[in-house]
Design a protein around this motif. Structure first.
Motif, PDB file in Angstrom:
ATOM      1  N   HIS A   1     -62.482  -3.102  36.428  1.00 39.65           N
ATOM      2  CA  HIS A   1     -63.201  -3.416  35.199  1.00 39.65           C
ATOM      3  C   HIS A   1     -64.191  -4.551  35.462  1.00 39.65           C
ATOM      4  CE1 HIS A   1     -61.132  -0.829  32.273  1.00 39.65           C
ATOM      5  NE2 HIS A   1     -60.164  -0.889  33.159  1.00 39.65           N
ATOM      6  N   CYS A   2     -64.645  -4.636  36.723  1.00 44.25           N
ATOM      7  CA  CYS A   2     -65.643  -5.630  37.094  1.00 44.25           C
ATOM      8  C   CYS A   2     -67.024  -4.990  36.959  1.00 44.25           C
ATOM      9  CB  CYS A   2     -65.412  -6.106  38.534  1.00 44.25           C
ATOM     10  SG  CYS A   2     -63.743  -6.753  38.812  1.00 44.25           S
ATOM     11  N   PHE A   3     -67.564  -5.006  35.760  1.00 46.98           N
ATOM     12  CA  PHE A   3     -68.823  -4.318  35.494  1.00 46.98           C
ATOM     13  C   PHE A   3     -69.985  -5.053  36.153  1.00 46.98           C
ATOM     14  CE2 PHE A   3     -65.971  -3.247  32.006  1.00 46.98           C
ATOM     15  CZ  PHE A   3     -66.079  -1.867  31.975  1.00 46.98           C
TER      16      PHE A   3
ATOM     17  N   ASP B   1     -73.324  -4.217  35.598  1.00 47.34           N
ATOM     18  CA  ASP B   1     -74.402  -4.359  34.611  1.00 47.34           C
ATOM     19  C   ASP B   1     -73.814  -4.749  33.261  1.00 47.34           C
ATOM     20  OD1 ASP B   1     -76.789  -3.297  36.200  1.00 47.34           O
ATOM     21  OD2 ASP B   1     -75.325  -1.668  36.425  1.00 47.34           O
ATOM     22  N   ARG B   2     -74.227  -5.917  32.756  1.00 47.61           N
ATOM     23  CA  ARG B   2     -73.666  -6.439  31.518  1.00 47.61           C
ATOM     24  C   ARG B   2     -74.726  -6.759  30.463  1.00 47.61           C
ATOM     25  NH1 ARG B   2     -68.247  -9.517  32.179  1.00 47.61           N
ATOM     26  NH2 ARG B   2     -67.296  -8.429  33.922  1.00 47.61           N
ATOM     27  N   SER B   3     -75.957  -6.373  30.704  1.00 51.03           N
ATOM     28  CA  SER B   3     -77.013  -6.599  29.722  1.00 51.03           C
ATOM     29  C   SER B   3     -77.994  -5.434  29.757  1.00 51.03           C
ATOM     30  CB  SER B   3     -77.740  -7.927  29.988  1.00 51.03           C
ATOM     31  OG  SER B   3     -78.310  -7.921  31.283  1.00 51.03           O
TER      32      SER B   3
ATOM     33  N   ALA C   1     -75.823  -0.322  31.437  1.00 53.33           N
ATOM     34  CA  ALA C   1     -74.816  -1.247  30.896  1.00 53.33           C
ATOM     35  C   ALA C   1     -73.935  -0.614  29.825  1.00 53.33           C
ATOM     36  CB  ALA C   1     -75.515  -2.483  30.321  1.00 53.33           C
TER      37      ALA C   1
ATOM     38  N   TYR D   1     -70.102  -1.142  30.035  1.00 51.60           N
ATOM     39  CA  TYR D   1     -69.683  -2.498  29.681  1.00 51.60           C
ATOM     40  C   TYR D   1     -69.747  -2.709  28.176  1.00 51.60           C
ATOM     41  CZ  TYR D   1     -69.584  -7.513  29.093  1.00 51.60           C
ATOM     42  OH  TYR D   1     -69.266  -8.772  28.657  1.00 51.60           O
ATOM     43  N   TYR D   2     -70.816  -2.250  27.535  1.00 50.82           N
ATOM     44  CA  TYR D   2     -70.961  -2.408  26.091  1.00 50.82           C
ATOM     45  C   TYR D   2     -69.813  -1.722  25.348  1.00 50.82           C
ATOM     46  CZ  TYR D   2     -75.691  -4.432  25.953  1.00 50.82           C
ATOM     47  OH  TYR D   2     -76.779  -5.270  26.054  1.00 50.82           O
TER      48      TYR D   2
ATOM     49  N   ALA E   1     -66.494  -3.715  26.145  1.00 50.89           N
ATOM     50  CA  ALA E   1     -66.486  -5.043  25.536  1.00 50.89           C
ATOM     51  C   ALA E   1     -66.311  -4.959  24.030  1.00 50.89           C
ATOM     52  CB  ALA E   1     -67.783  -5.783  25.873  1.00 50.89           C
TER      53      ALA E   1
ATOM     54  N   SER F   1     -76.535   0.754  24.701  1.00 49.99           N
ATOM     55  CA  SER F   1     -77.066  -0.595  24.914  1.00 49.99           C
ATOM     56  C   SER F   1     -78.487  -0.720  24.378  1.00 49.99           C
ATOM     57  CB  SER F   1     -77.003  -0.972  26.400  1.00 49.99           C
ATOM     58  OG  SER F   1     -77.561   0.040  27.212  1.00 49.99           O
TER      59      SER F   1
END
Length: 226
Positions: free
Chosen positions: A29-31, A33-35, A44, A47-48, A51, A201
């Motif tokens: 779960h180490c994404f 792309d986070r933005s 992303a 991750y979106y 999260a 995203s």
């Protein structure tokens, strides 16, 4: 001696699948792309989605997100987290104990029986779902479909059409946030995404939802719902 060692090594390798614990599979779960990136609008999305669901779940059940993430990294499934925490709240039990027990039994019906939790003592909507678990009923979906309207996150009448459109638990929460921000109905948001093909995203970016502030976004959603 060498042949004997080779033989023993081969036996050990053959036995590994049988010895493996269901929790031994590690899910990353180490994404990366986070933005949102306009050049890669879907990069992303994973991750979106994670999260948003993790944050909503943690606030709804008053638990820590880090415990959820650690559990997933050990191979636990999000669908089991929904069931364990819901049942724990109803039966005054421990979600952690229920989660560990789940991987010692074939399904939730057997798990609850082993924990001496009578399914009939739980809410009727869950009791009915539990009775049809063997035929493929997704207990986590049943719980989400009940809790979102209960907390005013989505209207009861919106759930079935959104499910029929193929939305999963994470996506229902994305739609709920987007609907609140835009003033549109949940169905209009879902239809708009389907029609435009935009990423989650990208839709969050356009709506002014900052994923780095997802905690406050979920707080606001819950505070002004219902």
């Amino acid at each position: 001696m060498i042949l004997r060692m080779i033989f023993l090594s081969a036996l050990l390798l053959m036995a590994l699948p049988a010895l493996a614990n269901p929790l031994s599979a590690v899910t990353c779960h180490c994404f990366t792309d986070r933005s949102y990136d306009a050049a890669r609008p879907e990069a992303a999305d994973a991750y979106y989605l994670a999260a948003t669901q993790n944050t909503f779940f943690a606030k709804l059940f008053k638990t820590e997100k880090k415990l959820l993430v650690r559990g997933k990294q050990k191979g636990m499934l999000m669908e089991d987290f929904w069931v364990a925490h819901y049942v724990a709240g109803q039966a005054k039990s421990s979600a952690e104990t229920l989660l560990k027990a789940r991987y010692e039994h074939p399904n939730w019906s057997a798990t609850l029986a082993a924990q001496e939790i009578d399914g009939q003592s739980l809410e009727p909507f869950f009791t009915n779902a539990l009775a049809s678990e063997a035929s493929g009923t997704r207990l986590d979906r049943v719980i989400v479909d009940e809790l979102l309207p209960r907390h005013g996150v989505l209207n009861k009448g919106d759930i079935a059409p959104l499910r029929q459109a193929g939305l999963e638990n994470q996506e229902l929460l994305m739609v709920a946030l987007l609907a609140k921000k835009s003033g549109q109905t949940a169905q209009a948001v879902a239809q708009g995404k389907s029609a435009t093909g935009k990423s989650w995203s990208a839709l969050f970016h356009e709506a002014g939802i900052d994923i780095a502030r997802i905690d406050s976004e979920i707080d606001d959603l819950l505070r002004h719902s219902g």
